[in-house]
Write a protein that holds these residues in place. Structure first.
Motif, PDB file in Angstrom:
ATOM      1  N   GLU A  41       0.814  -1.210   0.000  1.00 29.05           N
ATOM      2  CA  GLU A  41       0.000   0.000   0.000  1.00 29.05           C
ATOM      3  C   GLU A  41       0.852   1.267   0.000  1.00 29.05           C
ATOM      4  O   GLU A  41       0.484   2.275  -0.607  1.00 29.05           O
ATOM      5  N   ILE A  42       1.994   1.233   0.668  1.00 30.29           N
ATOM      6  CA  ILE A  42       2.833   2.440   0.739  1.00 30.29           C
ATOM      7  C   ILE A  42       4.118   2.276  -0.084  1.00 30.29           C
ATOM      8  O   ILE A  42       5.104   2.977   0.140  1.00 30.29           O
ATOM      9  N   ARG A  43       4.099   1.341  -1.029  1.00 34.63           N
ATOM     10  CA  ARG A  43       5.220   1.153  -1.940  1.00 34.63           C
ATOM     11  C   ARG A  43       6.506   0.811  -1.185  1.00 34.63           C
ATOM     12  O   ARG A  43       7.574   1.369  -1.430  1.00 34.63           O
ATOM     13  N   ALA A  44       6.371  -0.092  -0.219  1.00 29.18           N
ATOM     14  CA  ALA A  44       7.512  -0.491   0.606  1.00 29.18           C
ATOM     15  C   ALA A  44       7.482  -1.999   0.815  1.00 29.18           C
ATOM     16  O   ALA A  44       6.531  -2.683   0.415  1.00 29.18           O
ATOM     17  N   SER A  45       8.521  -2.514   1.451  1.00 23.82           N
ATOM     18  CA  SER A  45       8.623  -3.957   1.693  1.00 23.82           C
ATOM     19  C   SER A  45       7.946  -4.332   3.003  1.00 23.82           C
ATOM     20  O   SER A  45       7.648  -3.489   3.854  1.00 23.82           O
ATOM     21  N   GLU A  46       7.741  -5.630   3.172  1.00 18.11           N
ATOM     22  CA  GLU A  46       7.198  -6.148   4.426  1.00 18.11           C
ATOM     23  C   GLU A  46       8.124  -5.823   5.591  1.00 18.11           C
ATOM     24  O   GLU A  46       7.676  -5.491   6.689  1.00 18.11           O
ATOM     25  N   SER A  47       9.453  -5.893   5.342  1.00 23.25           N
ATOM     26  CA  SER A  47      10.417  -5.599   6.405  1.00 23.25           C
ATOM     27  C   SER A  47      10.358  -4.125   6.809  1.00 23.25           C
ATOM     28  O   SER A  47      10.591  -3.791   7.975  1.00 23.25           O
ATOM     29  N   LYS A  48      10.021  -3.244   5.870  1.00 22.45           N
ATOM     30  CA  LYS A  48       9.881  -1.826   6.215  1.00 22.45           C
ATOM     31  C   LYS A  48       8.698  -1.629   7.166  1.00 22.45           C
ATOM     32  O   LYS A  48       8.794  -0.868   8.143  1.00 22.45           O
ATOM     33  N   ILE A  49       7.610  -2.328   6.934  1.00 22.10           N
ATOM     34  CA  ILE A  49       6.460  -2.248   7.843  1.00 22.10           C
ATOM     35  C   ILE A  49       6.853  -2.764   9.218  1.00 22.10           C
ATOM     36  O   ILE A  49       6.490  -2.176  10.250  1.00 22.10           O
ATOM     37  N   SER A  50       7.625  -3.846   9.253  1.00 15.40           N
ATOM     38  CA  SER A  50       8.075  -4.390  10.531  1.00 15.40           C
ATOM     39  C   SER A  50       8.921  -3.374  11.283  1.00 15.40           C
ATOM     40  O   SER A  50       8.740  -3.170  12.494  1.00 15.40           O
ATOM     41  N   ARG A  51       9.828  -2.701  10.577  1.00 16.28           N
ATOM     42  CA  ARG A  51      10.683  -1.700  11.229  1.00 16.28           C
ATOM     43  C   ARG A  51       9.867  -0.515  11.712  1.00 16.28           C
ATOM     44  O   ARG A  51      10.139   0.042  12.779  1.00 16.28           O
ATOM     45  N   MET A  52       8.852  -0.137  10.946  1.00 20.98           N
ATOM     46  CA  MET A  52       7.983   0.963  11.365  1.00 20.98           C
ATOM     47  C   MET A  52       7.237   0.591  12.646  1.00 20.98           C
ATOM     48  O   MET A  52       7.149   1.372  13.590  1.00 20.98           O
ATOM     49  N   GLU A  53       6.695  -0.610  12.681  1.00 17.79           N
ATOM     50  CA  GLU A  53       5.914  -1.044  13.837  1.00 17.79           C
ATOM     51  C   GLU A  53       6.770  -1.219  15.084  1.00 17.79           C
ATOM     52  O   GLU A  53       6.272  -1.131  16.205  1.00 17.79           O
ATOM     53  N   LEU A  54       8.064  -1.455  14.869  1.00 20.65           N
ATOM     54  CA  LEU A  54       8.978  -1.584  15.998  1.00 20.65           C
ATOM     55  C   LEU A  54       9.597  -0.247  16.393  1.00 20.65           C
ATOM     56  O   LEU A  54      10.392  -0.174  17.328  1.00 20.65           O
ATOM     57  N   GLY A  55       9.255   0.813  15.668  1.00 18.13           N
ATOM     58  CA  GLY A  55       9.786   2.130  15.981  1.00 18.13           C
ATOM     59  C   GLY A  55      11.241   2.307  15.601  1.00 18.13           C
ATOM     60  O   GLY A  55      11.934   3.165  16.153  1.00 18.13           O
ATOM     61  N   ARG A  56      11.714   1.522  14.641  1.00 15.66           N
ATOM     62  CA  ARG A  56      13.130   1.575  14.279  1.00 15.66           C
ATOM     63  C   ARG A  56      13.435   2.634  13.219  1.00 15.66           C
ATOM     64  O   ARG A  56      14.605   2.936  12.975  1.00 15.66           O
ATOM     65  N   VAL A  57      12.420   3.166  12.580  1.00 13.01           N
ATOM     66  CA  VAL A  57      12.621   4.161  11.529  1.00 13.01           C
ATOM     67  C   VAL A  57      11.657   5.321  11.739  1.00 13.01           C
ATOM     68  O   VAL A  57      10.685   5.222  12.493  1.00 13.01           O
ATOM     69  N   GLY A  58      11.937   6.426  11.059  1.00 11.22           N
ATOM     70  CA  GLY A  58      11.034   7.564  11.117  1.00 11.22           C
ATOM     71  C   GLY A  58       9.793   7.311  10.258  1.00 11.22           C
ATOM     72  O   GLY A  58       9.700   6.302   9.548  1.00 11.22           O
ATOM     73  N   PHE A  59       8.834   8.222  10.330  1.00 11.66           N
ATOM     74  CA  PHE A  59       7.585   8.058   9.601  1.00 11.66           C
ATOM     75  C   PHE A  59       7.350   9.253   8.677  1.00 11.66           C
ATOM     76  O   PHE A  59       7.807  10.363   8.956  1.00 11.66           O
TER      77      PHE A  59
END
Length: 292
Positions: A41-59
């Motif tokens: 949906e946001i033109r990203a990988s599954e691992s990017k969603i995982s990092r977002m949900e873990l707070g490892r990256v900015g939004f």
């Protein structure tokens, strides 16, 4: 939605990334959307969603808005509250100035440490980083990085000393430090360094927000099987989940699911009960100091 107590600057940014990521994960799971579909949906990988949900990256505002739509969040007040957090997730912390000696996985911990209301840990090999003297910290850094340049060692020591500012802050966290006696007996840095470190521990044991306990040698097998770990508590501030931090050689593991955190709290309580009392710990510190 309430703010995160104890967080400011970069520390607040880390806490809010975790807060937002945790909320997005719950919304995704409640709507039955997979990480793969969310990434598409946001033109990203599954691992990017995982990092977002873990707070490892900015939004990014656009990504969060698209995910909220995908998850069926249509009420404007709820969307606005979550989108308002996005702008607060990317503020750099003081540790970014030391980026060459502080790996990204530890930068996350530094932000959590500053935002936490309670820090509870068990240490096996070394004195807790928040309780180390400058000379002891230098010896530990040299031991772990024998080939590092002198400037890098000094910057690592500077980071460790900067972390300790939270102990002097009026609204700093409560600290429970359970340490294996072996950490007190290991001659890190030599006799004089250890004497100064043990004396410092005796002083810090009188701090109103610090509880220092020692697990004596020869007590059970729990210490050996559990290994070092830290539990960071946030008193429910801002819907931020408590975290367990497990440091490894080249990375770290962060656990935030309630069942996992509860299990580590149970282990910590068993360690606390098996340790010397606060008074007994002071006595052991005095004995270890005399033995040097």
């Amino acid at each position: 939605m309430s703010g995160v107590q104890g967080g400011h600057g970069g520390a607040g940014a880390v806490a809010r990334r975790l807060q937002l990521g945790s909320q997005l994960r719950r919304l995704r799971e409640a709507s039955g959307v997979t990480r793969e579909s969310a990434g598409y949906e946001i033109r990203a990988s599954e691992s990017k969603i995982s990092r977002m949900e873990l707070g490892r990256v900015g939004f990014k505002q656009r990504d969060v808005a698209d995910l909220l739509t995908l998850y069926g969040v249509t009420r404007e007040s709820e969307r606005a509250a979550l989108l308002a957090l996005v702008g607060e997730t990317n503020t750099p912390g003081w540790w970014h100035a030391y980026g060459e000696v502080v790996p990204p996985w530890f930068q996350t911990y530094l932000g959590l440490e500053e935002a936490a209301r309670e820090i509870s840990s068990y240490e096996v090999q070394f004195i807790h980083g928040l309780l180390q003297t400058e000379e002891y910290a230098r010896a530990v850094c040299l031991l772990g990085n024998p080939n590092a340049a002198e400037e890098d060692i000094e910057r690592r020591v500077a980071v460790r000393m900067r972390r300790q500012h939270i102990l002097r802050s009026p609204d700093g966290p409560r600290l429970l430090a359970v340490m294996d006696e072996a950490a007190l007996r290991r001659p890190c840095g030599g006799r004089e360094v250890m004497r100064a470190q043990l004396s410092r521990l005796g002083e810090l044991a009188e701090h109103p927000r610090i509880t220092l306990l020692v697990m004596p040698l020869g007590v059970g097998g729990l210490a050996a099987e559990s290994g070092a770990f830290t539990v960071l508590g946030f008193d429910g501030a801002g819907d931020l989940p408590d975290q367990v931090y497990l440091e490894q050689f080249t990375t770290a593991i962060y656990l935030d699911r309630p069942a996992e955190v509860a299990e580590y709290r149970t282990v910590l309580e068993r360690l606390r009960v098996g340790s010397l009392s606060a008074e007994g710990t002071l006595g052991l510190l005095e004995t270890a100091l005399q033995d040097l």
